[in-house]
Enzyme design. Sequence first.
Site, PDB file in Angstrom:
ATOM      1  N   GLY A  63       0.547  -1.207  -0.064  1.00  0.00           N
ATOM      2  CA  GLY A  63       0.045  -0.051  -0.074  1.00  0.00           C
ATOM      3  C   GLY A  63       0.858   1.351  -0.048  1.00  0.00           C
ATOM      4  O   GLY A  63       0.196   2.433  -0.173  1.00  0.00           O
ATOM      5  N   LYS A  66       2.254   1.613  -4.220  1.00  0.00           N
ATOM      6  CA  LYS A  66       1.405   0.703  -4.948  1.00  0.00           C
ATOM      7  C   LYS A  66       1.755   0.507  -6.423  1.00  0.00           C
ATOM      8  O   LYS A  66       1.219  -0.291  -7.123  1.00  0.00           O
ATOM      9  CB  LYS A  66      -0.036   1.572  -4.872  1.00  0.00           C
ATOM     10  CG  LYS A  66      -0.650   1.466  -3.709  1.00  0.00           C
ATOM     11  CD  LYS A  66      -2.021   2.372  -3.623  1.00  0.00           C
ATOM     12  CE  LYS A  66      -2.635   2.496  -2.159  1.00  0.00           C
ATOM     13  NZ  LYS A  66      -3.306   1.496  -1.964  1.00  0.00           N
ATOM     14  N   ASN A 111      -7.594   4.766   6.230  1.00  0.00           N
ATOM     15  CA  ASN A 111      -7.592   5.081   4.666  1.00  0.00           C
ATOM     16  C   ASN A 111      -8.634   4.480   4.157  1.00  0.00           C
ATOM     17  O   ASN A 111      -8.980   3.546   4.479  1.00  0.00           O
ATOM     18  CB  ASN A 111      -6.203   4.813   4.347  1.00  0.00           C
ATOM     19  CG  ASN A 111      -6.214   3.377   3.512  1.00  0.00           C
ATOM     20  OD1 ASN A 111      -6.442   2.795   2.586  1.00  0.00           O
ATOM     21  ND2 ASN A 111      -5.886   2.336   4.486  1.00  0.00           N
ATOM     22  N   MET A 113      -8.594   4.655   0.509  1.00  0.00           N
ATOM     23  CA  MET A 113      -8.170   4.912  -0.849  1.00  0.00           C
ATOM     24  C   MET A 113      -8.591   4.267  -1.971  1.00  0.00           C
ATOM     25  O   MET A 113      -8.923   4.967  -3.031  1.00  0.00           O
ATOM     26  CB  MET A 113      -6.320   4.332  -0.953  1.00  0.00           C
ATOM     27  CG  MET A 113      -5.584   4.962   0.331  1.00  0.00           C
ATOM     28  SD  MET A 113      -5.364   6.822   0.409  1.00  0.00           S
ATOM     29  CE  MET A 113      -4.300   6.996  -1.017  1.00  0.00           C
ATOM     30  N   GLY A 114      -8.998   3.093  -1.689  1.00  0.00           N
ATOM     31  CA  GLY A 114      -9.826   2.293  -2.718  1.00  0.00           C
ATOM     32  C   GLY A 114      -9.042   1.857  -4.061  1.00  0.00           C
ATOM     33  O   GLY A 114      -9.507   1.966  -5.141  1.00  0.00           O
ATOM     34  N   PHE A 115      -7.909   1.419  -3.574  1.00  0.00           N
ATOM     35  CA  PHE A 115      -6.990   0.715  -4.707  1.00  0.00           C
ATOM     36  C   PHE A 115      -6.931   1.555  -5.901  1.00  0.00           C
ATOM     37  O   PHE A 115      -6.931   1.587  -7.180  1.00  0.00           O
ATOM     38  CB  PHE A 115      -7.583  -0.646  -5.327  1.00  0.00           C
ATOM     39  CG  PHE A 115      -7.537  -1.851  -4.563  1.00  0.00           C
ATOM     40  CD1 PHE A 115      -6.944  -1.770  -3.423  1.00  0.00           C
ATOM     41  CD2 PHE A 115      -8.286  -2.780  -4.892  1.00  0.00           C
ATOM     42  CE1 PHE A 115      -6.896  -2.829  -2.403  1.00  0.00           C
ATOM     43  CE2 PHE A 115      -8.280  -4.037  -4.118  1.00  0.00           C
ATOM     44  CZ  PHE A 115      -7.695  -4.271  -2.891  1.00  0.00           C
ATOM     45  N   ASN A 172      -5.054 -10.139  -2.367  1.00  0.00           N
ATOM     46  CA  ASN A 172      -5.663  -9.190  -1.509  1.00  0.00           C
ATOM     47  C   ASN A 172      -7.191  -9.166  -1.490  1.00  0.00           C
ATOM     48  O   ASN A 172      -7.968  -8.743  -2.639  1.00  0.00           O
ATOM     49  CB  ASN A 172      -5.001  -7.696  -1.850  1.00  0.00           C
ATOM     50  CG  ASN A 172      -5.713  -6.922  -0.828  1.00  0.00           C
ATOM     51  OD1 ASN A 172      -6.570  -7.256   0.069  1.00  0.00           O
ATOM     52  ND2 ASN A 172      -5.449  -5.547  -1.049  1.00  0.00           N
ATOM     53  N   SER A 175      -9.162  -5.937   1.401  1.00  0.00           N
ATOM     54  CA  SER A 175      -9.152  -4.562   1.644  1.00  0.00           C
ATOM     55  C   SER A 175     -10.758  -3.989   1.969  1.00  0.00           C
ATOM     56  O   SER A 175     -11.608  -4.453   1.011  1.00  0.00           O
ATOM     57  CB  SER A 175      -8.976  -3.737   0.254  1.00  0.00           C
ATOM     58  OG  SER A 175      -9.226  -2.214   0.458  1.00  0.00           O
ATOM     59  N   ASN A 177     -11.924  -1.118   1.293  1.00  0.00           N
ATOM     60  CA  ASN A 177     -12.539  -0.056   0.515  1.00  0.00           C
ATOM     61  C   ASN A 177     -12.786  -0.386  -0.998  1.00  0.00           C
ATOM     62  O   ASN A 177     -13.021   0.574  -1.601  1.00  0.00           O
ATOM     63  CB  ASN A 177     -11.207   0.992   0.606  1.00  0.00           C
ATOM     64  CG  ASN A 177     -10.919   1.407   1.988  1.00  0.00           C
ATOM     65  OD1 ASN A 177     -11.753   1.718   2.649  1.00  0.00           O
ATOM     66  ND2 ASN A 177      -9.736   1.362   2.176  1.00  0.00           N
ATOM     67  N   ASN A 246      -4.782  -7.361   7.130  1.00  0.00           N
ATOM     68  CA  ASN A 246      -5.059  -6.077   6.530  1.00  0.00           C
ATOM     69  C   ASN A 246      -5.869  -5.061   7.678  1.00  0.00           C
ATOM     70  O   ASN A 246      -5.688  -5.351   8.784  1.00  0.00           O
ATOM     71  CB  ASN A 246      -6.044  -6.090   5.413  1.00  0.00           C
ATOM     72  CG  ASN A 246      -5.777  -5.298   4.204  1.00  0.00           C
ATOM     73  OD1 ASN A 246      -5.667  -3.942   4.536  1.00  0.00           O
ATOM     74  ND2 ASN A 246      -5.679  -5.704   3.056  1.00  0.00           N
ATOM     75  N   GLY A 268      -2.274   0.579  12.648  1.00  0.00           N
ATOM     76  CA  GLY A 268      -1.256   1.239  13.218  1.00  0.00           C
ATOM     77  C   GLY A 268      -1.497   0.622  15.041  1.00  0.00           C
ATOM     78  O   GLY A 268      -2.314  -0.385  14.907  1.00  0.00           O
ATOM     79  N   GLY A 297       0.035  -3.000  13.563  1.00  0.00           N
ATOM     80  CA  GLY A 297       0.498  -2.392  14.835  1.00  0.00           C
ATOM     81  C   GLY A 297       1.707  -2.561  15.258  1.00  0.00           C
ATOM     82  O   GLY A 297       2.111  -2.579  16.301  1.00  0.00           O
ATOM     83  N   TYR A 318       3.726  -0.818   8.254  1.00  0.00           N
ATOM     84  CA  TYR A 318       3.391   0.202   7.240  1.00  0.00           C
ATOM     85  C   TYR A 318       3.190   1.515   8.166  1.00  0.00           C
ATOM     86  O   TYR A 318       4.095   2.475   8.103  1.00  0.00           O
ATOM     87  CB  TYR A 318       2.166  -0.029   6.376  1.00  0.00           C
ATOM     88  CG  TYR A 318       1.663   1.036   5.413  1.00  0.00           C
ATOM     89  CD1 TYR A 318       1.952   2.518   5.747  1.00  0.00           C
ATOM     90  CD2 TYR A 318       1.026   0.814   4.275  1.00  0.00           C
ATOM     91  CE1 TYR A 318       1.755   3.402   4.803  1.00  0.00           C
ATOM     92  CE2 TYR A 318       0.742   1.799   3.383  1.00  0.00           C
ATOM     93  CZ  TYR A 318       1.191   3.073   3.523  1.00  0.00           C
ATOM     94  OH  TYR A 318       0.849   4.100   2.768  1.00  0.00           O
TER      95      TYR A 318
END
Length: 359
Positions: A63, A66, A111, A113-115, A172, A175, A177, A246, A268, A297, A318
């Site tokens: 992510g 990308k 987030n 973002m939606g790919f 994946n 997600s 999103n 995820n 996180g 996290g 991340y």
Amino acid sequence: MYSLIRPLLFALDAERSHDLTLGLLRAPGTTPVLHRLYGAHVPELPVEVMGLRLPNPLGLAAGLDKDARAVGPLAAMGFGFLELGTVTPRPQPGNPRPRLFRLARRQAIINRMGFNSAGLDTFLANLARGPRPAILGINLGKNKDTPAEQAADDYLSGLRAVYAHADYVTINVSSPNTPGLRALQDEAALAALLAVLKTEQLVLAEQHGRYVPIALKIAPDLADEAIDAIARLLLSHRLDAVIATNTTISRPGLETEPLARESGGLSGAPLRARSTHVIRRLHATLDGRIPIIGAGGVFCAADAWEKLMAGAELIQIYSALIFHGPGIVRRIVAGLADKMRATGATTLAAAVSQARRSG
Ligand SMILES: Cc1cc2nc3c(=O)[nH]c(=O)nc-3n(C[C@H](O)[C@H](O)[C@H](O)COP(=O)(O)O)c2cc1C
């Protein structure tokens, strides 16, 4: 170093700061500087997972890059492996902005973002432009406008396109999103998807003379019985790894955070316990027969160790990189090396199995 630029980056809107950072990373001459400042100080802590020999067990989670734009500089930070993507077959813009939010006091990110993806062609062109300085996973998604019944076709075209370029491939299905995506984790849908992917993987292995492992990335928001069912499917379809987890659609302990009301996936610190639970639950069924890559996290060696104790063999981060910068890689890997030495073992795998037995 990062502590100097972090206040500037955090003063900006989260996505502008992300774009700016990727731009800075790609500036000429950055890679050797990052290597000198960061990568060169990461101790060797070799591990062997999925038939791959990795210099250390800490990877960059999917992510952040990308479109495979910053492979050299990210590798120079000293990660044991990088997971690129999610890449979708065709380019797509993702959701409207704002779609990325920092909850700095909570060391968390939301987030949606939606790919957003440049698509496979650009992704592969970017990858071809640079050197291959690290073990690379490539994380595949489906386009938003691909109907659910044709989702497998998107993953298959992704698998065929990236096969020659990946050390492992991630599917994946987790997600939050992309509407309908996580339904692919339901038992019947997942069984069908894994069957076609496994068949294609074996055809490609024959064609290319090289077996590329496939990992499945799952959500943290699954009931225990669903985790058990997924673990059984991974075994029966002989998948090569599972990534847990995820981002979450839950908001654990964030009732008083105004930004927690934003929709999207949370990552996180607040995700840590939940993702460790999923790892532990997977491990109860998999029992070491399929490796688990733990994400969610991890901010320090103790967090990484917690996931190794729960059953993970590799770790990804991340959010910690966003909040603490590239120095976090050395801190975590060096901390794990210390823990290994404290047990008297000479490999991390031996230290982990010894500690799991006595724990
Ligand atoms: C801004 C952002 C974008 C992400 N994009 C993706 C993605 O495209 N594909 C994916 O599999 N995971 C994606 N993730 C999830 C991460 O790979 C990781 O699983 C999750 O953030 C938990 O790790 P962390 O707590 O260390 O951040 C994204 C996470 C963040 C914060």
